[in-house]
Motif scaffolding. Structure first.
Motif, PDB file in Angstrom:
ATOM      1  N   SER A 299       0.843  -1.191   0.000  1.00 22.86           N
ATOM      2  CA  SER A 299       0.000   0.000   0.000  1.00 22.86           C
ATOM      3  C   SER A 299       0.878   1.241   0.000  1.00 22.86           C
ATOM      4  N   ASN A 300       0.482   2.210  -0.790  1.00 20.11           N
ATOM      5  CA  ASN A 300       1.180   3.489  -0.847  1.00 20.11           C
ATOM      6  C   ASN A 300       2.456   3.477  -1.701  1.00 20.11           C
ATOM      7  N   VAL A 301       2.678   2.369  -2.409  1.00 20.03           N
ATOM      8  CA  VAL A 301       3.903   2.260  -3.222  1.00 20.03           C
ATOM      9  C   VAL A 301       3.845   3.181  -4.454  1.00 20.03           C
ATOM     10  N   GLY A 302       2.616   3.633  -4.780  1.00 24.34           N
ATOM     11  CA  GLY A 302       2.457   4.504  -5.954  1.00 24.34           C
ATOM     12  C   GLY A 302       1.803   3.772  -7.118  1.00 24.34           C
ATOM     13  N   LYS A 303       1.045   2.729  -6.813  1.00 17.58           N
ATOM     14  CA  LYS A 303       0.437   1.892  -7.858  1.00 17.58           C
ATOM     15  C   LYS A 303      -0.619   2.652  -8.669  1.00 17.58           C
ATOM     16  N   SER A 304      -1.541   3.295  -7.964  1.00 18.49           N
ATOM     17  CA  SER A 304      -2.591   4.019  -8.696  1.00 18.49           C
ATOM     18  C   SER A 304      -1.975   5.136  -9.528  1.00 18.49           C
ATOM     19  N   SER A 305      -1.026   5.846  -8.950  1.00 19.08           N
ATOM     20  CA  SER A 305      -0.381   6.940  -9.683  1.00 19.08           C
ATOM     21  C   SER A 305       0.322   6.411 -10.927  1.00 19.08           C
ATOM     22  N   LEU A 306       0.978   5.258 -10.795  1.00 19.17           N
ATOM     23  CA  LEU A 306       1.687   4.681 -11.945  1.00 19.17           C
ATOM     24  C   LEU A 306       0.702   4.298 -13.052  1.00 19.17           C
TER      25      LEU A 306
ATOM     26  N   THR B 277      -6.574   6.761  -6.528  1.00 21.18           N
ATOM     27  CA  THR B 277      -5.475   6.874  -5.561  1.00 21.18           C
ATOM     28  C   THR B 277      -6.084   6.703  -4.178  1.00 21.18           C
ATOM     29  N   SER B 278      -5.411   5.885  -3.402  1.00 22.81           N
ATOM     30  CA  SER B 278      -6.015   5.454  -2.147  1.00 22.81           C
ATOM     31  C   SER B 278      -5.783   6.471  -1.034  1.00 22.81           C
ATOM     32  N   GLY B 279      -6.815   7.243  -0.739  1.00 25.05           N
ATOM     33  CA  GLY B 279      -6.746   8.138   0.411  1.00 25.05           C
ATOM     34  C   GLY B 279      -6.561   7.313   1.671  1.00 25.05           C
TER      35      GLY B 279
ATOM     36  N   THR C  84       9.310   2.494  -8.216  1.00 20.69           N
ATOM     37  CA  THR C  84       8.459   3.689  -8.333  1.00 20.69           C
ATOM     38  C   THR C  84       9.103   4.897  -7.642  1.00 20.69           C
ATOM     39  N   LYS C  85       8.503   6.045  -7.872  1.00 17.55           N
ATOM     40  CA  LYS C  85       8.874   7.310  -7.208  1.00 17.55           C
ATOM     41  C   LYS C  85      10.349   7.663  -7.387  1.00 17.55           C
ATOM     42  N   ALA C  86      10.884   7.342  -8.567  1.00 19.64           N
ATOM     43  CA  ALA C  86      12.312   7.567  -8.833  1.00 19.64           C
ATOM     44  C   ALA C  86      12.707   9.033  -8.676  1.00 19.64           C
ATOM     45  N   ASP C  87      11.735   9.933  -8.897  1.00 14.65           N
ATOM     46  CA  ASP C  87      12.051  11.369  -8.784  1.00 14.65           C
ATOM     47  C   ASP C  87      12.393  11.790  -7.364  1.00 14.65           C
ATOM     48  N   LYS C  88      12.069  10.917  -6.406  1.00 19.11           N
ATOM     49  CA  LYS C  88      12.319  11.280  -5.002  1.00 19.11           C
ATOM     50  C   LYS C  88      13.782  11.139  -4.614  1.00 19.11           C
ATOM     51  N   LEU C  89      14.589  10.525  -5.497  1.00 20.05           N
ATOM     52  CA  LEU C  89      16.023  10.392  -5.224  1.00 20.05           C
ATOM     53  C   LEU C  89      16.800  11.079  -6.343  1.00 20.05           C
TER      54      LEU C  89
ATOM     55  N   THR D 272      10.617   3.972 -12.653  1.00 23.74           N
ATOM     56  CA  THR D 272       9.546   4.879 -13.082  1.00 23.74           C
ATOM     57  C   THR D 272       9.319   6.038 -12.101  1.00 23.74           C
ATOM     58  N   SER D 273       8.720   7.067 -12.632  1.00 24.23           N
ATOM     59  CA  SER D 273       8.219   8.154 -11.785  1.00 24.23           C
ATOM     60  C   SER D 273       6.899   8.623 -12.366  1.00 24.23           C
ATOM     61  N   SER D 274       5.878   8.634 -11.536  1.00 22.68           N
ATOM     62  CA  SER D 274       4.575   9.105 -12.008  1.00 22.68           C
ATOM     63  C   SER D 274       4.560  10.618 -12.106  1.00 22.68           C
ATOM     64  N   SER D 275       5.476  11.247 -11.398  1.00 25.75           N
ATOM     65  CA  SER D 275       5.532  12.716 -11.440  1.00 25.75           C
ATOM     66  C   SER D 275       6.169  13.207 -12.730  1.00 25.75           C
ATOM     67  N   THR D 276       7.209  12.513 -13.195  1.00 23.06           N
ATOM     68  CA  THR D 276       7.924  13.001 -14.388  1.00 23.06           C
ATOM     69  C   THR D 276       7.613  12.197 -15.655  1.00 23.06           C
TER      70      THR D 276
HETATM   71  P1  GDP Z   1      -1.038   3.296  -3.999  1.00 27.43           P
HETATM   72  O1  GDP Z   1      -1.606   3.184  -2.623  1.00 27.43           O
HETATM   73  O2  GDP Z   1       0.049   2.296  -4.228  1.00 27.43           O
HETATM   74  O3  GDP Z   1      -2.073   3.289  -5.101  1.00 27.43           O
HETATM   75  O4  GDP Z   1      -0.269   4.698  -4.062  1.00 27.43           O
HETATM   76  P2  GDP Z   1      -0.718   6.096  -4.673  1.00 27.43           P
HETATM   77  O5  GDP Z   1      -0.600   6.087  -6.149  1.00 27.43           O
HETATM   78  O6  GDP Z   1      -2.029   6.496  -4.072  1.00 27.43           O
HETATM   79  O7  GDP Z   1       0.482   7.018  -4.133  1.00 27.43           O
HETATM   80  C1  GDP Z   1       0.787   7.134  -2.762  1.00 27.43           C
HETATM   81  C2  GDP Z   1       1.425   8.492  -2.513  1.00 27.43           C
HETATM   82  O8  GDP Z   1       2.672   8.580  -3.193  1.00 27.43           O
HETATM   83  C3  GDP Z   1       0.590   9.654  -3.025  1.00 27.43           C
HETATM   84  O9  GDP Z   1       0.733  10.717  -2.128  1.00 27.43           O
HETATM   85  C4  GDP Z   1       1.229   9.984  -4.375  1.00 27.43           C
HETATM   86  O10 GDP Z   1       1.064  11.331  -4.745  1.00 27.43           O
HETATM   87  C5  GDP Z   1       2.678   9.667  -4.107  1.00 27.43           C
HETATM   88  N1  GDP Z   1       3.366   9.236  -5.337  1.00 27.43           N
HETATM   89  C6  GDP Z   1       3.014   8.192  -6.109  1.00 27.43           C
HETATM   90  N2  GDP Z   1       3.851   8.041  -7.150  1.00 27.43           N
HETATM   91  C7  GDP Z   1       4.761   9.037  -7.050  1.00 27.43           C
HETATM   92  C8  GDP Z   1       5.897   9.429  -7.840  1.00 27.43           C
HETATM   93  O11 GDP Z   1       6.263   8.826  -8.850  1.00 27.43           O
HETATM   94  N3  GDP Z   1       6.616  10.507  -7.385  1.00 27.43           N
HETATM   95  C9  GDP Z   1       6.279  11.195  -6.275  1.00 27.43           C
HETATM   96  N4  GDP Z   1       7.044  12.217  -5.922  1.00 27.43           N
HETATM   97  N5  GDP Z   1       5.213  10.860  -5.510  1.00 27.43           N
HETATM   98  C10 GDP Z   1       4.459   9.787  -5.893  1.00 27.43           C
END
Ligand code: GDP
Length: 197
Positions: free
Chosen positions: A32-39, A52-54, A142-147, A176-180
């Motif tokens: 959970s929170n790995v960034g799946k929905s965003s990806l 995206t899972s609140g 995921t979230k490669a932009d964070k590093l 991957t990065s969902s942001s970039t």
């Molecule tokens: P899920 O629970 O795996 O579906 O995760 P979400 O897609 O809801 O993302 C969880 C949190 O990580 C959210 O606050 C997103 O905005 C953030 N997030 C997801 N992907 C990225 C990414 O590639 N880069 C950055 N900077 N934040 C991300």
């Protein structure tokens, strides 16, 4: 691959009720929170195709999406959310296990890993489960932009090295990065190639 259509088909908790179409299927899973929905949204160029899972751990369903009328993208529940009760987690594991064991259309599973994290027991156990059941998988960092780029390379190299303690061969991986949008082309090209084979 150009995404021309991405449609939600159905959600359910029972693999026997999943769509019957014999088209290639790709599953997305991770903690959970790995960034799946965003990806998923980034890959499909949609804002909120995958919700995206609140509240992590809430959406515990198998979600089918039909892409380009050619393949299924499956959004599976996130695992390892501490606040889901033990009993609920067992049920969840059971239906997810069934999905993997029964779904013949499944071509490849994408196991999502936060680029910043070291290998976690739950991810390793999950990959082990896939291996034991001969289910092909790739790792998606995921979230490669964070590093920063050197930290990112170092972290991924270390992750892969650690995986070699458990696996003789490394699975294919994407960064991957969902942001970039990083990694999008490689990822979609991979699916396109597999679909053509
Ligand atoms: P899920 O629970 O795996 O579906 O995760 P979400 O897609 O809801 O993302 C969880 C949190 O990580 C959210 O606050 C997103 O905005 C953030 N997030 C997801 N992907 C990225 C990414 O590639 N880069 C950055 N900077 N934040 C991300």
């Amino acid at each position: 691959m150009k995404i021309t259509s991405a449609e939600f088909v159905m959600s359910n908790s029972n693999v026997t009720k999943a769509p019957k179409d014999r088209i290639p299927e790709y599953a997305f899973i991770g903690r959970s929170n790995v960034g799946k929905s965003s990806l998923i949204n980034m890959l499909m160029e949609r804002k909120d195709l995958a919700k995206t899972s609140g509240k992590p751990g809430k959406t515990q369903l198998i979600n089918h999406f039909k892409i380009n009328d050619e393949w299924f993208l499956v959004d599976l529940p996130g695992y390892g959310y501490a606040q889901v009760s033990k009993k609920k987690r067992q049920i969840f594991q059971f239906f997810i296990e069934n999905y993997f064991k029964e779904r013949e259309q499944l071509v490849c599973t994408f196991v999502l890993i936060d680029s910043r994290h070291d290998p976690q027991k739950i991810d390793l156990e999950f990959m082990q489960f896939l291996g034991e059941n001969q289910i092909p998988f790739c790792i998606v960092f995921t979230k490669a932009d964070k590093l920063g780029s050197s930290k990112l390379n170092k972290q991924i190299t270390t992750y892969k090295k650690k995986l070699l303690n458990y696996w003789e061969e490394l699975p294919m991986s994407f960064v991957t990065s969902s942001s970039t949008g990083m990694g999008r082309d490689e990822f979609l090209n991979f699916i396109e190639q597999v679909n053509e084979d």
